[in-house]
Design a protein around this motif. Structure first.
Motif, PDB file in Angstrom:
ATOM      1  N   ALA A 117       0.842  -1.204   0.000  1.00  0.00           N
ATOM      2  CA  ALA A 117       0.000   0.000   0.000  1.00  0.00           C
ATOM      3  C   ALA A 117       0.877   1.253   0.000  1.00  0.00           C
ATOM      4  N   LYS A 118       0.460   2.245  -0.778  1.00  0.00           N
ATOM      5  CA  LYS A 118       1.243   3.492  -0.894  1.00  0.00           C
ATOM      6  C   LYS A 118       0.464   4.693  -0.360  1.00  0.00           C
ATOM      7  N   ARG A 119      -0.832   4.746  -0.669  1.00  0.00           N
ATOM      8  CA  ARG A 119      -1.620   5.914  -0.262  1.00  0.00           C
ATOM      9  C   ARG A 119      -2.135   5.652   1.164  1.00  0.00           C
ATOM     10  N   LEU A 120      -1.258   5.847   2.127  1.00  0.00           N
ATOM     11  CA  LEU A 120      -1.470   5.336   3.483  1.00  0.00           C
ATOM     12  C   LEU A 120      -1.057   6.376   4.515  1.00  0.00           C
ATOM     13  N   ILE A 121      -1.886   6.555   5.526  1.00  0.00           N
ATOM     14  CA  ILE A 121      -1.528   7.411   6.660  1.00  0.00           C
ATOM     15  C   ILE A 121      -1.616   6.583   7.939  1.00  0.00           C
ATOM     16  N   HIS A 122      -0.558   6.637   8.745  1.00  0.00           N
ATOM     17  CA  HIS A 122      -0.556   6.001  10.068  1.00  0.00           C
ATOM     18  C   HIS A 122      -0.962   7.058  11.094  1.00  0.00           C
ATOM     19  N   MET A 123      -2.243   7.164  11.369  1.00  0.00           N
ATOM     20  CA  MET A 123      -2.687   8.274  12.234  1.00  0.00           C
ATOM     21  C   MET A 123      -2.258   8.103  13.697  1.00  0.00           C
ATOM     22  N   HIS A 124      -1.955   6.871  14.118  1.00  0.00           N
ATOM     23  CA  HIS A 124      -1.512   6.635  15.504  1.00  0.00           C
ATOM     24  C   HIS A 124      -0.015   6.340  15.605  1.00  0.00           C
ATOM     25  N   GLY A 125       0.750   6.684  14.554  1.00  0.00           N
ATOM     26  CA  GLY A 125       2.192   6.484  14.598  1.00  0.00           C
ATOM     27  C   GLY A 125       2.603   5.107  14.120  1.00  0.00           C
ATOM     28  N   GLU A 126       3.892   4.795  14.316  1.00  0.00           N
ATOM     29  CA  GLU A 126       4.454   3.562  13.765  1.00  0.00           C
ATOM     30  C   GLU A 126       5.431   2.942  14.753  1.00  0.00           C
ATOM     31  N   HIS A 127       5.272   1.618  14.959  1.00  0.00           N
ATOM     32  CA  HIS A 127       6.210   0.898  15.821  1.00  0.00           C
ATOM     33  C   HIS A 127       7.646   1.006  15.334  1.00  0.00           C
ATOM     34  N   LEU A 128       7.824   1.027  14.012  1.00  0.00           N
ATOM     35  CA  LEU A 128       9.186   0.954  13.468  1.00  0.00           C
ATOM     36  C   LEU A 128       9.781   2.344  13.234  1.00  0.00           C
ATOM     37  N   ASN A 129       9.325   3.300  14.032  1.00  0.00           N
ATOM     38  CA  ASN A 129       9.900   4.644  14.038  1.00  0.00           C
ATOM     39  C   ASN A 129      10.232   5.026  15.473  1.00  0.00           C
ATOM     40  N   ALA A 130      11.312   5.789  15.630  1.00  0.00           N
ATOM     41  CA  ALA A 130      11.581   6.425  16.922  1.00  0.00           C
ATOM     42  C   ALA A 130      11.494   7.938  16.722  1.00  0.00           C
ATOM     43  N   TRP A 131      11.249   8.630  17.829  1.00  0.00           N
ATOM     44  CA  TRP A 131      11.059  10.082  17.784  1.00  0.00           C
ATOM     45  C   TRP A 131      11.946  10.698  18.857  1.00  0.00           C
ATOM     46  N   CYS A 132      12.782  11.647  18.447  1.00  0.00           N
ATOM     47  CA  CYS A 132      13.674  12.297  19.404  1.00  0.00           C
ATOM     48  C   CYS A 132      12.942  13.473  20.057  1.00  0.00           C
ATOM     49  N   THR A 133      12.849  13.422  21.363  1.00  0.00           N
ATOM     50  CA  THR A 133      12.132  14.477  22.089  1.00  0.00           C
ATOM     51  C   THR A 133      12.990  15.733  22.249  1.00  0.00           C
ATOM     52  N   VAL A 134      14.265  15.668  21.844  1.00  0.00           N
ATOM     53  CA  VAL A 134      15.125  16.861  21.908  1.00  0.00           C
ATOM     54  C   VAL A 134      15.135  17.593  20.565  1.00  0.00           C
ATOM     55  N   CYS A 135      15.467  16.877  19.473  1.00  0.00           N
ATOM     56  CA  CYS A 135      15.571  17.574  18.173  1.00  0.00           C
ATOM     57  C   CYS A 135      14.340  17.369  17.292  1.00  0.00           C
ATOM     58  N   ASP A 136      13.385  16.570  17.734  1.00  0.00           N
ATOM     59  CA  ASP A 136      12.108  16.364  17.038  1.00  0.00           C
ATOM     60  C   ASP A 136      12.231  15.493  15.784  1.00  0.00           C
ATOM     61  N   MET A 137      13.423  14.922  15.556  1.00  0.00           N
ATOM     62  CA  MET A 137      13.598  14.087  14.361  1.00  0.00           C
ATOM     63  C   MET A 137      12.884  12.745  14.562  1.00  0.00           C
ATOM     64  N   ARG A 138      12.262  12.263  13.471  1.00  0.00           N
ATOM     65  CA  ARG A 138      11.698  10.913  13.458  1.00  0.00           C
ATOM     66  C   ARG A 138      12.544  10.062  12.536  1.00  0.00           C
ATOM     67  N   MET A 139      12.768   8.810  12.922  1.00  0.00           N
ATOM     68  CA  MET A 139      13.680   7.975  12.132  1.00  0.00           C
ATOM     69  C   MET A 139      13.238   6.524  12.203  1.00  0.00           C
ATOM     70  N   PRO A 140      13.526   5.744  11.134  1.00  0.00           N
ATOM     71  CA  PRO A 140      13.227   4.316  11.191  1.00  0.00           C
ATOM     72  C   PRO A 140      13.985   3.676  12.347  1.00  0.00           C
ATOM     73  N   TRP A 141      13.334   2.762  13.061  1.00  0.00           N
ATOM     74  CA  TRP A 141      13.971   2.147  14.227  1.00  0.00           C
ATOM     75  C   TRP A 141      13.463   0.715  14.377  1.00  0.00           C
ATOM     76  N   ILE A 142      14.342  -0.257  14.341  1.00  0.00           N
ATOM     77  CA  ILE A 142      13.879  -1.644  14.485  1.00  0.00           C
ATOM     78  C   ILE A 142      14.323  -2.283  15.799  1.00  0.00           C
ATOM     79  N   GLY A 143      15.314  -1.710  16.459  1.00  0.00           N
ATOM     80  CA  GLY A 143      15.862  -2.320  17.677  1.00  0.00           C
ATOM     81  C   GLY A 143      15.162  -1.822  18.931  1.00  0.00           C
ATOM     82  N   PRO A 144      15.732  -2.155  20.095  1.00  0.00           N
ATOM     83  CA  PRO A 144      15.131  -1.705  21.355  1.00  0.00           C
ATOM     84  C   PRO A 144      15.420  -0.236  21.647  1.00  0.00           C
ATOM     85  N   LEU A 145      14.602   0.340  22.510  1.00  0.00           N
ATOM     86  CA  LEU A 145      14.836   1.697  23.017  1.00  0.00           C
ATOM     87  C   LEU A 145      15.138   1.690  24.512  1.00  0.00           C
TER      88      LEU A 145
END
Ligand code: OAD
Length: 235
Positions: free
Chosen positions: A102-130
Motif C-alpha cells: 500500500a502506498k496511499r497510506l496514513i498512520h494516524m496513531h504512529g508507527e512501531h518501526l519509528n523512533a522520535w527524538c524528544t530533543v531535536c524532534d527528528m523521526r527515524m526508522p527504528w527496528i531495535g530496542p529503546l
C-alpha cells in the motif's frame, strides 16, 4: 447512489488479527493484559519509562515476525489499481499495509518501526530496542528517543489531510475497528456529512455500526478481498 471516485478506508487492529497481532479490546486483547494508563499515556512514560519502553520494545520485535495477510494484500491491490482518489487511514502501528504494497497510506496513531527524538524532534526508522537508551542519531542527545506512537491524550497525525479526504469521499469503508477511539470513530459521520456511502467490514457490529449504510460481518481475510474484487470489477 452517486458514482464512486474517492474512497477513504479506515483500518484497525482487526485487519492485522489474522496475521497474529493482538487486537486491543477483544477477549484476551492487549488492553486486557495491560492498563492503558500504565503503558499508553505521556504520564505513564514520565512515571515509569522502563515499563513503557519495554512494552513497546516487545511489540516492535514481535511485529517484525508477522506477515501481511489477504486483507492487507487486497487493499494494496485496490490502492495500485483504483484510478480515482483513495486513502487508507490506519490506526495500526504495525507496517503490514506497506509491506503488502500500500502506498496511499496514513498512520494516524504512529508507527512501531519509528523512533522520535524528544530533543531535536527528528523521526527515524527504528527496528531495535529503546530500553537501553540509545543516543539520537540526529542530535546525539542521550536517552531522548521515544516510540513514535500517539498515546492517549496526544494528537493523532495528519488530521488535516484525513479530514480533507473525508470531505470529498464518495465511499467510506471501515475495516476491523471497534469504533471505540476518537477521532477515528467519528470519521463515519464526517464521511456521511459529505454524502459518502458508508460500509463496515468487521468481525462483529462495531460501537458505531448504526452510522453505516451497510455492514458485513466476518473475518477480514474473507470480507476484504471479496469487497475489493467487487470494486475493481465495477470500475
Ligand atoms: P480494537 O481492539 O478496539 O477493535 C478491533 C476490532 O476488530 C473489533 O471490533 C473486532 O471485532 C474486530 N476483529 C477482530 N478480529 C477480526 C478479524 N479477523 N477480521 C475482522 N475484524 C476483526 O482495535 P481498534 O479499533 O483498532 O490506539 O483500536 C483503536 C485504537 O485503540 C488503537 O489504534 C489503539 C487502541 O488503544 C492507540 O494505541 C492510540
Amino acid at each position: 447512489m452517486r458514482d464512486i471516485q474517492n474512497i477513504v478506508i479506515l483500518t484497525g487492529a482487526g485487519v492485522s488479527a489474522e496475521s497474529g497481532i493482538d487486537t486491543f479490546r477483544d477477549a484476551g486483547g492487549l488492553w486486557e493484559q495491560h492498563r492503558v494508563e500504565d503503558v499508553a499515556t505521556p504520564e505513564a512514560f514520565a512515571r515509569d519509562p522502563d515499563l513503557v519502553l519495554r512494552f513497546y520494545d516487545m511489540r516492535r520485535e514481535a511485529i517484525q515476525t508477522k506477515e501481511p495477510n489477504a486483507a492487507h494484500r487486497a487493499l494494496a491491490k485496490l490502492d495500485a489499481e483504483w484510478s480515482g482518489g483513495l486513502l487508507i487511514v490506519t490506526q495500526n502501528v504495525d507496517d503490514l499495509h506497506e509491506r503488502a504494497g500500500a502506498k496511499r497510506l496514513i498512520h494516524m496513531h504512529g508507527e512501531h518501526l519509528n523512533a522520535w527524538c524528544t530533543v531535536c524532534d527528528m523521526r527515524m526508522p527504528w527496528i531495535g530496542p529503546l530500553l537501553d537508551r540509545p543516543a539520537c542519531p540526529g542530535c546525539g542527545a542521550p536517552g531522548s528517543l521515544r516510540p513514535d506512537i500517539v498515546w492517549f491524550g496526544e494528537m493523532p497525525y495528519r488530521m488535516d489531510e484525513i479530514y480533507d479526504a473525508l470531505g470529498s469521499a464518495d465511499l467510506f469503508v471501515s475495516i476491523g475497528t471497534s469504533g471505540a477511539v476518537y477521532p477515528a470513530a467519528g470519521f463515519v459521520r464526517e464521511a456521511r456529512a459529505a454524502g459518502a456511502r458508508t460500509i463496515e467490514l468487521n468481525m462483529e457490529p462495531s460501537q458505531g455500526s448504526y452510522w453505516f449504510d451497510e455492514a458485513r460481518h466476518g473475518p477480514a481475510t474473507r470480507l476484504v478481498p471479496a469487497w475489493v474484487d467487487a470494486m475493481l470489477d465495477q470500475a
